[in-house]
Design an enzyme around this catalytic site. Structure first.
Site, PDB file in Angstrom:
ATOM      1  N   GLY A  71       0.683  -1.067  -0.096  1.00  0.00           N
ATOM      2  CA  GLY A  71       0.075  -0.032  -0.224  1.00  0.00           C
ATOM      3  C   GLY A  71       0.807   1.156  -0.096  1.00  0.00           C
ATOM      4  O   GLY A  71       0.491   2.120  -0.546  1.00  0.00           O
ATOM      5  N   THR A  72       1.826   1.095   0.645  1.00  0.00           N
ATOM      6  CA  THR A  72       2.925   2.450   0.781  1.00  0.00           C
ATOM      7  C   THR A  72       3.411   2.726  -0.369  1.00  0.00           C
ATOM      8  O   THR A  72       3.441   3.991  -0.947  1.00  0.00           O
ATOM      9  CB  THR A  72       3.965   1.992   1.914  1.00  0.00           C
ATOM     10  N   ASN A 151      -7.263   5.212   9.001  1.00  0.00           N
ATOM     11  CA  ASN A 151      -6.639   3.883   9.817  1.00  0.00           C
ATOM     12  C   ASN A 151      -6.803   4.095  11.224  1.00  0.00           C
ATOM     13  O   ASN A 151      -6.933   2.956  11.970  1.00  0.00           O
ATOM     14  CB  ASN A 151      -5.387   3.440   9.221  1.00  0.00           C
ATOM     15  N   HIS A 201      -2.525  -7.135   2.685  1.00  0.00           N
ATOM     16  CA  HIS A 201      -2.563  -7.681   4.042  1.00  0.00           C
ATOM     17  C   HIS A 201      -3.602  -6.878   4.907  1.00  0.00           C
ATOM     18  O   HIS A 201      -3.633  -7.358   6.264  1.00  0.00           O
ATOM     19  CB  HIS A 201      -1.280  -7.543   4.658  1.00  0.00           C
ATOM     20  N   THR A 237      10.194  -8.438 -11.283  1.00  0.00           N
ATOM     21  CA  THR A 237       9.684  -9.912 -11.546  1.00  0.00           C
ATOM     22  C   THR A 237       8.693  -9.995 -10.685  1.00  0.00           C
ATOM     23  O   THR A 237       8.697  -9.763  -9.340  1.00  0.00           O
ATOM     24  CB  THR A 237      10.903 -11.052 -11.393  1.00  0.00           C
ATOM     25  N   CYS A 325       4.730   6.851  23.183  1.00  0.00           N
ATOM     26  CA  CYS A 325       5.758   6.025  23.752  1.00  0.00           C
ATOM     27  C   CYS A 325       5.595   4.595  23.022  1.00  0.00           C
ATOM     28  O   CYS A 325       6.677   3.887  22.994  1.00  0.00           O
ATOM     29  CB  CYS A 325       5.689   5.724  25.102  1.00  0.00           C
TER      30      CYS A 325
END
Ligand SMILES: *Cc1c(COP(=O)(O)O)cnc(C)c1O
Length: 386
Positions: A71-72, A151, A201, A237, A325
């Site tokens: 997706g990135t 998201n 995914h 490929t 954090c």
């Protein structure tokens, strides 16, 4: 201890049916799809079949779908590829302040290269006002990029409306649909999009495979240079097993999506209601109704999201937080801050995202465990005065 996974927005378990479909392409059917012999042709045919499944899900033509590495990559390709293809037309891009880092950081990169970016604000529920898009357009605008659903907070944007504005002005319109593809019914013509990013995914398909819809006539320059694959738009490929798995995941999603959304909406609303009943000083982040069926994002005041996350993890429950954090960065979530939340509230956020294998019992267990954790952490918090 039974483990409960409520982080489907981060990644999903691969459906066993998907794994089964992929396996032969690692071993018997391993040919390079660019090869002329039968091994190669078998791989090529499998790719085209998967491409067809994605195209038909979107109401697109087969040749409008390009496979990418994730997706990135689809987001990077759409944004940089459009920017460089339209340099002679202009240098202005409109996006929002709550996009995924794959979009925001692509825009930041282009800013350094001399492009001008407008980051539109959102309202308190995370919605973009199409009027703001209209007002931001200049005669130099070459691209509008607004995500389909967020998201973190699950808010679903008025994509069709924004797309209509882009179309009237003949400006390319990209939408990051990684969170909606395979989860909501989608038709690219109705949404008026030219570019649409997807990832395997997030819909119980494999990791490391994405796709980009590029509507016919959309100007874009390739991102990867090399071989002739994907009509010279994405050299390298092909990852045949992952492409086959992605196709299978879409085929399954198409059949199960509507029932799954119904099930998840019930679980989502049950979790929200339960949290509000059992815990005081809570805020729901994101739009109450225009939101993904699987997303619950709440801020629980006076305690840290990270502490809650770690305590839940010790009970076998996996969630996510917009608290600094928990990641390696020091900032609170840019999405929650864009809603107008204070740093304290952003740090006290928890995201629960459900999916195909989530059951009612999982939600009951969370509603049993979470209030106890909150009570314990609040009793130790200097900010909590009771
Ligand atoms: C997960 C996600 C991405 C990135 O997809 P990858 O396949 O993990 O690279 C992009 N945008 C959104 C909205 C996402 O949720």
């Amino acid at each position: 201890m039974k483990k409960i996974y409520l982080d489907y927005a981060a990644t999903t378990p691969t459906d066993p049916e998907v794994v089964k479909a992929m396996l032969p392409y690692f071993t018997d059917r391993f040919g390079n799809p660019s090869s002329i012999h039968s091994f190669g042709q078998e791989g090529k045919a499998a790719i085209e079949e998967a491409r067809g499944k994605i195209a038909s899900f979107l109401g697109a033509k087969q040749e409008e779908i390009i496979f990418t590495g994730c997706g990135t990559e689809s987001d990077n390709f759409a944004i940089k590829g459009t920017a460089y293809a339209n340099q002679n037309k202009g240098n202005h891009i409109i996006t929002s302040s709550i996009e995924h880092p794959a979009v925001i950081k692509s825009c930041k990169f282009l800013e350094k290269m001399g492009f001008k970016i407008t980051y539109l604000p959102v309202n308190k529920d995370g919605l973009i006002d199409p009027d703001d898009v209209k007002k931001a357009i200049t005669d130099k605008t070459i691209l509008i990029s607004i995500m389909h659903a967020n998201n973190e907070i699950g808010t679903i944007q008025p994509i069709a409306e924004i797309g209509k504005i882009a179309k009237e002005k003949e400006i390319s319109f990209h939408s990051d649909a990684v969170q909606t593809f395979g989860h909501l019914p989608i038709n690219v013509d109705e949404l008026n999009v030219d570019l649409f990013s997807m990832s395997g995914h997030k819909l119980c398909g494999p990791n490391g495979i994405g796709a980009l819809y590029i509507g016919k006539g959309t100007r874009i320059v390739p991102f990867m240079h090399g071989g002739e694959q994907e009509k010279r738009r994405r050299a390298s490929t092909e990852n045949v097993p992952a492409i086959v798995g992605f196709g299978k995941a879409v085929e399954i999603a198409r059949e199960t999506m509507n029932e799954e959304a119904k099930k998840l909406t019930v679980l989502r609303d049950k979790l929200i209601k339960g949290i509000f009943e059992k815990i005081e000083h809570v805020r729901l982040n994101g739009h109450p109704t225009k939101r993904l069926p699987n997303n619950v994002n709440v801020s629980i005041e006076f305690i840290e999201g990270e502490s809650m996350l770690l305590n839940l993890d010790m009970e076998g429950i996996a969630v996510s937080t917009g608290s600094a954090c928990s990641s390696s960065s020091l900032e609170a979530s840019h999405v929650l801050l864009a809603l107008g939340l204070s740093h304290e509230l952003a740090h006290g956020s928890l995201r629960f995202t459900m999916g195909r294998f989530t059951e009612k019992k999982d939600i009951d267990d969370v509603l049993e465990v979470l209030p106890k954790i909150v009570k314990k952490l609040r009793s130790m918090s200097p900010l909590w005065k009771n």
